[in-house]
Enzyme design. Structure first.
Site, PDB file in Angstrom:
ATOM      1  N   LYS A   1       0.884  -1.171   0.000  1.00 25.20           N
ATOM      2  CA  LYS A   1       0.000   0.000   0.000  1.00 25.20           C
ATOM      3  C   LYS A   1       0.920   1.218   0.000  1.00 25.20           C
ATOM      4  CE  LYS A   1      -4.105   1.880   0.199  1.00 25.20           C
ATOM      5  NZ  LYS A   1      -5.058   1.824  -0.937  1.00 25.20           N
TER       6      LYS A   1
ATOM      7  N   ASP B   1      -2.385 -12.417   5.159  1.00 24.66           N
ATOM      8  CA  ASP B   1      -3.437 -13.134   5.885  1.00 24.66           C
ATOM      9  C   ASP B   1      -4.758 -12.989   5.137  1.00 24.66           C
ATOM     10  OD1 ASP B   1      -4.720 -14.495   8.053  1.00 24.66           O
ATOM     11  OD2 ASP B   1      -5.453 -12.551   8.752  1.00 24.66           O
TER      12      ASP B   1
ATOM     13  N   ASP C   1      -6.722 -15.964   2.318  1.00 23.64           N
ATOM     14  CA  ASP C   1      -8.076 -16.526   2.458  1.00 23.64           C
ATOM     15  C   ASP C   1      -8.868 -16.316   1.169  1.00 23.64           C
ATOM     16  OD1 ASP C   1      -7.646 -17.343   5.075  1.00 23.64           O
ATOM     17  OD2 ASP C   1      -9.524 -16.478   5.823  1.00 23.64           O
TER      18      ASP C   1
HETATM   19  C1  IPM Z   1      -3.682 -17.816   9.532  1.00 22.19           C
HETATM   20  C2  IPM Z   1      -4.598 -17.532  10.692  1.00 22.19           C
HETATM   21  C3  IPM Z   1      -3.771 -16.949  11.824  1.00 22.19           C
HETATM   22  C4  IPM Z   1      -3.144 -15.661  11.306  1.00 22.19           C
HETATM   23  C5  IPM Z   1      -4.553 -16.708  13.122  1.00 22.19           C
HETATM   24  C6  IPM Z   1      -5.162 -18.011  13.637  1.00 22.19           C
HETATM   25  C7  IPM Z   1      -3.736 -16.061  14.185  1.00 22.19           C
HETATM   26  O1  IPM Z   1      -5.625 -16.697  10.296  1.00 22.19           O
HETATM   27  O2  IPM Z   1      -2.764 -18.634   9.701  1.00 22.19           O
HETATM   28  O3  IPM Z   1      -3.909 -17.251   8.468  1.00 22.19           O
HETATM   29  O4  IPM Z   1      -3.796 -14.609  11.309  1.00 22.19           O
HETATM   30  O5  IPM Z   1      -1.996 -15.721  10.865  1.00 22.19           O
HETATM   31 MG    MG Z   2      -5.677 -16.261   8.230  1.00 18.00          MG
END
Ligand code: IPM
Ligand code: MG
Length: 360
Positions: A195, A251, A255
């Site tokens: 960013k 993170d 996802d």
């Molecule tokens: C991941 C998870 C972890 C993170 C959590 C559980 C702390 O979301 O491994 O992506 O945020 O790194």
């Molecule tokens: Mg995560």
């Protein structure tokens, strides 16, 4: 040859899925002539239940003495689990963050690949799904907002909180080097995500990444702002090869990259330091809503075991045997409920493990 593997089964679906990963590892070991000696290590909620804290010094030492660590998942449902009435530093997640830091696991590799057999499960528009994608998110894992100074205090009568996003050039350089090295073995492209139009830490990230790129003229480097990257991942994921980014952005983006493959239950990950040692875990979480029901998809855990063979034990053929068996099981129409579609055969967690073992 015998290898020493630490096993952090953890909470939620963790024990069920690591069980299947171990089954598959034992089968592949029998085929390729190696053995695995497992040491169970408590971390997360199950460690809180026994020791009152999510990660003990003994657990860290036990993990350090292994060739690698295989992990399931940690954490529970924050709305109902007593673990979440503890202060933040005593909750399950703190155990995982503590272990990452203690073992200096700064490089988190999260591959996101669309299997041709699962195109139907891809939530993207069909033209994007048809092009397919094979992305490797390289997430910095021991710096940034996760480990910067934080505090909650009162200021002018108002509750106030601060988290700090800090990186030094060494931390950026070592993860960038990993990204370029791995890109060389793939499609020779690194997209560095930041960013830089707002954050100083991102401007430093960009500068250091460009310096590292000078040593990798065969790898193309592009920079992308994180908001644009979030959009491009759903619009045209085929454009990406290696995506290099800091901890928090990684993170979130990982996802998203997982979900577009059809199920987060499919994606493995590796967390590495400067040595061969690594921690291997599914990208998804502990899924407390389905824990203990025997329906969780064990493929992410099984593919994490394959990554462990490849990166920590140098057993590339055995890793490929697992990956091919997973590919075959999908082509044969075997599905856990998260990736189920019409005409396919639905199986539970342990049957999925058995079906993969049968194809090793
Ligand atoms: C991941 C998870 C972890 C993170 C959590 C559980 C702390 O979301 O491994 O992506 O945020 O790194
Ligand atoms: Mg995560």
């Amino acid at each position: 040859m015998n290898y020493k593997i630490g096993c952090i089964a953890g909470d939620g679906i963790g024990p069920e899925i690591t069980n299947e990963a171990r089954k598959v590892l034992d089968a592949v070991g029998a085929k390729f002539g190696f053995g695995i000696e497992y040491t169970d290590i408590l971390m997360g909620g199950c460690s809180i239940d026994v020791h009152g804290i999510p990660l003990t010094d003994e657990a860290i030492e036990a993990a350090k003495s292994q060739d690698a660590v295989l992990m399931g998942s940690i954490g529970g449902d924050a709305k109902v689990s007593p673990w979440y009435s503890l202060p933040p530093e005593k909750r399950p997640e703190a155990g995982l963050l503590g272990l990452r830091k203690a073992l200096n696991l700064f490089a988190n590799l999260r591959p996101s690949k669309l299997y041709s057999a699962l195109k139907g499960a891809c939530p993207l528009r069909s033209d994007a799904a048809d092009r397919g994608f094979d992305i490797l998110i390289m997430r910095e894992l021991t710096g940034g907002l996760y480990f910067g100074e934080r505090k909650t205090f009162e200021e002018g009568g108002l509750r106030t909180a601060i988290d700090t996003l800090k990186y030094n050039e060494e931390e950026i350089k070592r993860i960038a080097v990993k990204a370029f090295e791995i890109a060389r073995k793939r499609k020779c492209k690194v997209t560095s995500v930041d960013k830089a139009n707002v954050l100083d830490s991102s401007r430093l990230w960009r500068a250091v990444t460009e310096e590292v790129a000078l040593g990798y003229k065969d790898v193309a480097l592009e920079h992308m702002l994180v908001d644009n990257c979030a959009m491009q991942l759903v619009k045209d994921p085929a454009q990406f090869d290696v995506v290099l980014t800091e901890n928090m952005f990684g993170d979130i983006l990982s996802d998203e990259a997982a979900e577009i493959t059809g199920s987060i239950g499919m994606l493995p990950s590796a967390s590495l330091n400067e040595t061969k040692f690594g921690l291997y875990e599914p990208s998804g979480g502990s899924a407390p809503d389905i824990a203990g029901r025997g329906i969780a998809n064990p493929i992410a855990a099984i593919l994490s075991a394959a990554m462990m063979l490849r990166f920590s034990l140098d057993l590339k053929d055995a890793a490929e045997a697992i990956e091919n068996a997973v590919e075959k099981v999908l082509l044969d129409g075997i599905r856990t409920i998260d990736i189920m579609s019409e005409g396919m055969t639905e199986v539970g967690t342990s049957q999925m493990g058995d079906e993969i073992v049968r194809r090793i």
